[in-house]
Each structure stands twice: as C-alpha cells, then as structure tokens.
Design a protein around this motif. Structure first.
Motif: not given
Ligand SMILES: [Fe+2]
Ligand SMILES: [Fe+2]
Length: 280
Positions: A188-190, A224-245
C-alpha cells in the motif's frame, strides 16, 4: 532514475514461508540490479539462529548490491535481535549514497521490541534521526518495519508504531521523501503531505491479508515523480501508483490511490459497492 527494490516479511522458517517465492523474488531483484535494496523486517519467523543462517545464505543472491535491512517484530523474538547482530550485522543504519547523480540519505531504524509485536521508534532516536536527516541530500529515505499509518484491509488496527504521530511530524519536518515499511503484509502507498509512505506485502510467505498474493515493490524515483510497482514473484506486476516528488509541481487530481487493483482480487469487507466506493 533511482531504482529501489523494497521487500519485507520473508518469514523464513515459518509454516507459511515458501522458499520458492524467496528464490524467485531475490533472483528477479538480483537480475534488475537496483541501486538500493530495502528489506523492511520480518526476515525470519521466530528469530532463531538457524532461521538467520537461512536468511544469510539466501541474501547471498544480493551480493554486490547496496542493501539496507532492519528487523521486524518476528526477528526480535527469542533474543533474535542478538542473532541478527551476530549473523547479519547492525540493526540500525545510516547511509549516504550517491545514486544516479543524486545524494541520498537512507536511515533504517529498528522499531521492534523483544518478544512483543508492538512497534516503537522511541524518543532516544529523535535527535540522531533529525541530525542524520538534516545533512544535505536530494532524497531522504526512512526505513522501519512497523507502520506509521494504518493500512487498509489488514483487520483490526494494532501494533502501529506507538509514537507514530511524533515520528511522522519529525520525518515530515526534516524533509523525508520516502518512508518504507512492511509488517502488515498488504502492499500500500499513502501520500502524506510531501512524504510518500510505501509498504511492501509479504515477499516470501502466504501470510497474506486483503491482497492475497505474495509481493514486493519496485520504486522508481524520477526527477519529478516516484512510481511504485507491485510485483508478485514469478508472476504479474502492476502499478501501485505514480506520485509527485517532494517539491515537484502538483499534478492531476486523479492519482491512483496506492492500492493494488487491476487484475488482482482485493478482499475488503462489505459489498461490491462498498469496495467500489473505497477503492474508487
Ligand atoms: Fe510479517
Ligand atoms: Fe511484522
């Protein structure tokens, strides 16, 4: 771009630990050669020396990489904090790194207490923490295992850092950009003020909650920004979000919420309408 791999809650030696997942996650991270690897606690399940030996062997996969690790509540069981020091090194660390041309301060603090699940930073840490953060830096990263903010989908709220309010105020006042933690086993990202608070799920166990998959995070720090990517080991990934720095110009109001959604089951109590309302 600074690439940070964030993982936690390996729970090596525990009933629901999966060595296969640890192998996959560490192999994927090693292949990516990130600038920094943050391991945010609960590396072992019960703090026993044999579990630390397994961890140490597994982390050999990351040799040659910059690694910052802090203990979690499980690591502090059974005098595990002593085994940590003997087998892994210091429980707390301050590093000043130059990554991709940026000065980076990383401060890792042990928020665990022996044989209890509750977390605390403690007032004795405040002055040295502030001094470390006041050094000139382009990016300031704070790492501790326990959560400073509640994490949705984790059940009854408990074990939060006992002095979370004071610590959040201190981190914010001293220019922290990224707060990295684990413990709740839900990624999770806040965004809080100008800080981005990012939790990793459990990388190598099936001790999952609302997000019912093992996972770790990749964090890409752009100018200018921080991108958080979620990764499942050995499987899919997806963006958790892109946030301004920090100090970057405000961007669109439709930023992703910071929760895993697309393509994954997300278990929250309530009706589908409730979930839609909560998750947008
Ligand atoms: Fe954990
Ligand atoms: Fe934990």
């Amino acid at each position: 771009m600074i690439l940070i791999a964030q993982l936690s809650d390996l729970h090596v030696g525990g009933a629901r630990h999966e060595p296969r997942l640890l192998e996959l996650a560490l192999g994927e991270i090693a292949a990516l050669r990130p600038d920094l690897v943050v391991i945010a606690g609960d590396l072992t399940d019960e703090g026993y020396p044999d579990q630390y030996e397994l961890v140490r062997t597994a982390l050999g996969r990351l040799d040659g990489l910059e690694v910052v690790a802090v203990p979690g509540n499980h690591d502090a069981r059974h005098v595990g904090y002593l085994h940590w020091e003997r087998l892994l090194g210091p429980r707390e660390v301050t590093k000043r790194l130059e990554l991709d041309g940026e000065q980076v301060t990383v401060v890792g603090v042990d928020s665990s207490k022996p044989d209890v699940d509750e977390g605390e930073i403690g007032r004795e840490h405040y002055a040295p923490l502030a001094a470390a953060l006041d050094e000139a830096a382009d990016l300031r990263v704070f790492v501790c295992h326990h959560h400073l903010l509640p994490i949705p989908g984790t059940g009854r709220e408990r074990n939060q850092v006992a002095d979370a309010g004071d610590v959040l105020a201190l981190l914010s006042a001293h220019g922290v950009d990224l707060v990295l933690g684990g413990h709740r086993h839900v990624p999770y990202a806040w965004r809080l003020g100008e800080m981005l608070v990012v939790h990793s799920g459990t990388a190598a166990s099936l001790r999952t909650r609302a997000f019912p998959h093992p996972a770790y995070n990749l964090i890409k720090v752009e100018p200018d920004n921080v991108q958080v990517e979620l990764r499942v080991p050995g499987a899919e990934s997806q963006a958790l979000g892109s946030f301004p720095r920090r100090h970057a110009a405000p961007v669109a109001a439709d930023l992703p919420l910071g929760a895993p959604r697309e393509g994954f089951e997300w278990l929250l109590p309530g009706t589908a309408e409730d979930q839609e309302r909560i998750l947008g």
